[in-house]
Write a protein that holds these residues in place. Structure first.
Motif, PDB file in Angstrom:
ATOM      1  N   GLY A  38       0.791  -1.218   0.000  1.00 33.31           N
ATOM      2  CA  GLY A  38       0.000   0.000   0.000  1.00 33.31           C
ATOM      3  C   GLY A  38       0.823   1.268   0.000  1.00 33.31           C
ATOM      4  O   GLY A  38       0.394   2.292  -0.494  1.00 33.31           O
ATOM      5  N   SER A  39       2.019   1.225   0.539  1.00 33.16           N
ATOM      6  CA  SER A  39       2.843   2.439   0.603  1.00 33.16           C
ATOM      7  C   SER A  39       4.161   2.317  -0.159  1.00 33.16           C
ATOM      8  O   SER A  39       4.982   3.222  -0.108  1.00 33.16           O
ATOM      9  CB  SER A  39       3.156   2.757   2.065  1.00 33.16           C
ATOM     10  OG  SER A  39       3.884   1.685   2.640  1.00 33.16           O
ATOM     11  N   GLY A  40       4.356   1.225  -0.872  1.00 30.39           N
ATOM     12  CA  GLY A  40       5.639   0.993  -1.536  1.00 30.39           C
ATOM     13  C   GLY A  40       5.654   1.297  -3.017  1.00 30.39           C
ATOM     14  O   GLY A  40       4.673   1.744  -3.593  1.00 30.39           O
ATOM     15  N   ARG A  41       6.805   1.031  -3.614  1.00 27.54           N
ATOM     16  CA  ARG A  41       6.971   1.204  -5.063  1.00 27.54           C
ATOM     17  C   ARG A  41       6.641  -0.089  -5.787  1.00 27.54           C
ATOM     18  O   ARG A  41       6.748  -1.166  -5.234  1.00 27.54           O
ATOM     19  CB  ARG A  41       8.433   1.558  -5.366  1.00 27.54           C
ATOM     20  CG  ARG A  41       8.829   2.923  -4.925  1.00 27.54           C
ATOM     21  CD  ARG A  41      10.275   3.228  -5.238  1.00 27.54           C
ATOM     22  NE  ARG A  41      10.792   2.375  -6.313  1.00 27.54           N
ATOM     23  CZ  ARG A  41      11.956   2.507  -6.867  1.00 27.54           C
ATOM     24  NH1 ARG A  41      12.774   3.442  -6.477  1.00 27.54           N
ATOM     25  NH2 ARG A  41      12.359   1.705  -7.825  1.00 27.54           N
ATOM     26  N   TRP A  42       6.288   0.050  -7.062  1.00 28.66           N
ATOM     27  CA  TRP A  42       6.064  -1.134  -7.900  1.00 28.66           C
ATOM     28  C   TRP A  42       7.390  -1.812  -8.156  1.00 28.66           C
ATOM     29  O   TRP A  42       8.402  -1.156  -8.367  1.00 28.66           O
ATOM     30  CB  TRP A  42       5.452  -0.725  -9.235  1.00 28.66           C
ATOM     31  CG  TRP A  42       4.009  -0.373  -9.134  1.00 28.66           C
ATOM     32  CD1 TRP A  42       3.477   0.878  -9.155  1.00 28.66           C
ATOM     33  CD2 TRP A  42       2.916  -1.272  -9.000  1.00 28.66           C
ATOM     34  NE1 TRP A  42       2.115   0.815  -9.041  1.00 28.66           N
ATOM     35  CE2 TRP A  42       1.735  -0.492  -8.940  1.00 28.66           C
ATOM     36  CE3 TRP A  42       2.804  -2.655  -8.911  1.00 28.66           C
ATOM     37  CZ2 TRP A  42       0.478  -1.065  -8.805  1.00 28.66           C
ATOM     38  CZ3 TRP A  42       1.548  -3.214  -8.777  1.00 28.66           C
ATOM     39  CH2 TRP A  42       0.402  -2.421  -8.731  1.00 28.66           C
ATOM     40  N   ARG A  43       7.378  -3.165  -8.160  1.00 22.93           N
ATOM     41  CA  ARG A  43       8.590  -3.913  -8.499  1.00 22.93           C
ATOM     42  C   ARG A  43       8.203  -5.266  -9.085  1.00 22.93           C
ATOM     43  O   ARG A  43       7.094  -5.745  -8.872  1.00 22.93           O
ATOM     44  CB  ARG A  43       9.472  -4.097  -7.276  1.00 22.93           C
ATOM     45  CG  ARG A  43       8.843  -4.912  -6.176  1.00 22.93           C
ATOM     46  CD  ARG A  43       9.750  -4.972  -4.956  1.00 22.93           C
ATOM     47  NE  ARG A  43       9.106  -5.714  -3.885  1.00 22.93           N
ATOM     48  CZ  ARG A  43       9.148  -7.035  -3.755  1.00 22.93           C
ATOM     49  NH1 ARG A  43       9.790  -7.774  -4.627  1.00 22.93           N
ATOM     50  NH2 ARG A  43       8.543  -7.630  -2.759  1.00 22.93           N
ATOM     51  N   VAL A  44       9.137  -5.840  -9.817  1.00 22.41           N
ATOM     52  CA  VAL A  44       8.963  -7.194 -10.347  1.00 22.41           C
ATOM     53  C   VAL A  44       9.536  -8.136  -9.292  1.00 22.41           C
ATOM     54  O   VAL A  44      10.685  -7.977  -8.878  1.00 22.41           O
ATOM     55  CB  VAL A  44       9.708  -7.359 -11.691  1.00 22.41           C
ATOM     56  CG1 VAL A  44       9.661  -8.792 -12.166  1.00 22.41           C
ATOM     57  CG2 VAL A  44       9.112  -6.428 -12.741  1.00 22.41           C
ATOM     58  N   PRO A  45       8.749  -9.104  -8.794  1.00 23.81           N
ATOM     59  CA  PRO A  45       9.251  -9.982  -7.733  1.00 23.81           C
ATOM     60  C   PRO A  45      10.366 -10.892  -8.245  1.00 23.81           C
ATOM     61  O   PRO A  45      10.230 -11.531  -9.287  1.00 23.81           O
ATOM     62  CB  PRO A  45       8.018 -10.784  -7.317  1.00 23.81           C
ATOM     63  CG  PRO A  45       7.106 -10.724  -8.486  1.00 23.81           C
ATOM     64  CD  PRO A  45       7.393  -9.422  -9.188  1.00 23.81           C
ATOM     65  N   LYS A  46      11.453 -10.942  -7.517  1.00 23.44           N
ATOM     66  CA  LYS A  46      12.582 -11.811  -7.873  1.00 23.44           C
ATOM     67  C   LYS A  46      12.399 -13.166  -7.196  1.00 23.44           C
ATOM     68  O   LYS A  46      12.167 -13.232  -6.003  1.00 23.44           O
ATOM     69  CB  LYS A  46      13.900 -11.192  -7.396  1.00 23.44           C
ATOM     70  CG  LYS A  46      14.143  -9.809  -7.917  1.00 23.44           C
ATOM     71  CD  LYS A  46      14.916  -9.851  -9.186  1.00 23.44           C
ATOM     72  CE  LYS A  46      15.286  -8.423  -9.557  1.00 23.44           C
ATOM     73  NZ  LYS A  46      15.149  -8.139 -10.913  1.00 23.44           N
ATOM     74  N   GLY A  47      12.456 -14.238  -7.952  1.00 21.44           N
ATOM     75  CA  GLY A  47      12.343 -15.574  -7.395  1.00 21.44           C
ATOM     76  C   GLY A  47      10.931 -15.963  -6.993  1.00 21.44           C
ATOM     77  O   GLY A  47      10.736 -16.967  -6.319  1.00 21.44           O
ATOM     78  N   ARG A  48       9.958 -15.178  -7.376  1.00 20.76           N
ATOM     79  CA  ARG A  48       8.562 -15.453  -7.052  1.00 20.76           C
ATOM     80  C   ARG A  48       7.739 -15.393  -8.324  1.00 20.76           C
ATOM     81  O   ARG A  48       8.130 -14.767  -9.308  1.00 20.76           O
ATOM     82  CB  ARG A  48       7.997 -14.426  -6.073  1.00 20.76           C
ATOM     83  CG  ARG A  48       8.769 -14.288  -4.810  1.00 20.76           C
ATOM     84  CD  ARG A  48       8.262 -15.270  -3.790  1.00 20.76           C
ATOM     85  NE  ARG A  48       8.885 -14.988  -2.509  1.00 20.76           N
ATOM     86  CZ  ARG A  48       9.402 -15.920  -1.745  1.00 20.76           C
ATOM     87  NH1 ARG A  48       9.369 -17.165  -2.124  1.00 20.76           N
ATOM     88  NH2 ARG A  48       9.938 -15.617  -0.603  1.00 20.76           N
ATOM     89  N   LYS A  49       6.567 -16.007  -8.298  1.00 22.94           N
ATOM     90  CA  LYS A  49       5.670 -15.980  -9.441  1.00 22.94           C
ATOM     91  C   LYS A  49       4.288 -15.569  -8.969  1.00 22.94           C
ATOM     92  O   LYS A  49       3.797 -16.071  -7.966  1.00 22.94           O
ATOM     93  CB  LYS A  49       5.606 -17.360 -10.098  1.00 22.94           C
ATOM     94  CG  LYS A  49       4.712 -17.409 -11.301  1.00 22.94           C
ATOM     95  CD  LYS A  49       4.716 -18.771 -11.928  1.00 22.94           C
ATOM     96  CE  LYS A  49       3.786 -18.770 -13.122  1.00 22.94           C
ATOM     97  NZ  LYS A  49       3.778 -20.039 -13.801  1.00 22.94           N
ATOM     98  N   VAL A  50       3.676 -14.653  -9.680  1.00 27.54           N
ATOM     99  CA  VAL A  50       2.307 -14.244  -9.377  1.00 27.54           C
ATOM    100  C   VAL A  50       1.380 -15.203 -10.108  1.00 27.54           C
ATOM    101  O   VAL A  50       1.508 -15.412 -11.303  1.00 27.54           O
ATOM    102  CB  VAL A  50       2.047 -12.793  -9.839  1.00 27.54           C
ATOM    103  CG1 VAL A  50       0.593 -12.409  -9.606  1.00 27.54           C
ATOM    104  CG2 VAL A  50       2.987 -11.828  -9.131  1.00 27.54           C
ATOM    105  N   VAL A  51       0.445 -15.810  -9.370  1.00 24.62           N
ATOM    106  CA  VAL A  51      -0.508 -16.744  -9.959  1.00 24.62           C
ATOM    107  C   VAL A  51      -1.828 -16.012 -10.101  1.00 24.62           C
ATOM    108  O   VAL A  51      -2.450 -15.634  -9.109  1.00 24.62           O
ATOM    109  CB  VAL A  51      -0.674 -18.008  -9.084  1.00 24.62           C
ATOM    110  CG1 VAL A  51      -1.704 -18.946  -9.693  1.00 24.62           C
ATOM    111  CG2 VAL A  51       0.665 -18.704  -8.913  1.00 24.62           C
ATOM    112  N   TRP A  52      -2.239 -15.777 -11.340  1.00 23.04           N
ATOM    113  CA  TRP A  52      -3.481 -15.061 -11.620  1.00 23.04           C
ATOM    114  C   TRP A  52      -4.600 -16.073 -11.753  1.00 23.04           C
ATOM    115  O   TRP A  52      -4.494 -17.040 -12.483  1.00 23.04           O
ATOM    116  CB  TRP A  52      -3.348 -14.266 -12.918  1.00 23.04           C
ATOM    117  CG  TRP A  52      -2.332 -13.185 -12.842  1.00 23.04           C
ATOM    118  CD1 TRP A  52      -1.014 -13.286 -13.205  1.00 23.04           C
ATOM    119  CD2 TRP A  52      -2.510 -11.856 -12.388  1.00 23.04           C
ATOM    120  NE1 TRP A  52      -0.375 -12.099 -12.993  1.00 23.04           N
ATOM    121  CE2 TRP A  52      -1.276 -11.192 -12.494  1.00 23.04           C
ATOM    122  CE3 TRP A  52      -3.600 -11.155 -11.896  1.00 23.04           C
ATOM    123  CZ2 TRP A  52      -1.102  -9.864 -12.133  1.00 23.04           C
ATOM    124  CZ3 TRP A  52      -3.433  -9.833 -11.534  1.00 23.04           C
ATOM    125  CH2 TRP A  52      -2.189  -9.207 -11.651  1.00 23.04           C
TER     126      TRP A  52
END
Length: 68
Positions: A38-52
């Motif tokens: 909620g208060s951070g910057r956008w980033r691409v997660p390293k070593g993680r995968k987003v499951v949609w």
């Protein structure tokens, strides 16, 4: 892939999704998954995968087929 993406400067798409304190979207240029708090910057997660998962229509519970 865009040059800025290769330098780690991804551009978040405007269609963000909020889930339990985290925001999710994809990069406008390369389509990489992106996250932020909620208060951070956008980033691409390293070593993680987003499951949609597909969104559940309003009024239905996950797993409900709608046939009675």
């Amino acid at each position: 892939m865009a040059l800025l993406c290769t330098l780690g400067m991804h551009r978040p798409a405007p269609d963000e999704t909020w889930n339990k304190g985290w925001y999710f979207t994809t990069c406008r240029s390369c389509g990489a998954d992106m996250i932020r708090t909620g208060s951070g910057r956008w980033r691409v997660p390293k070593g993680r995968k987003v499951v949609w998962k597909p969104r559940t229509p309003r009024g239905r519970k996950p797993g409900d087929t709608g046939t009675d």
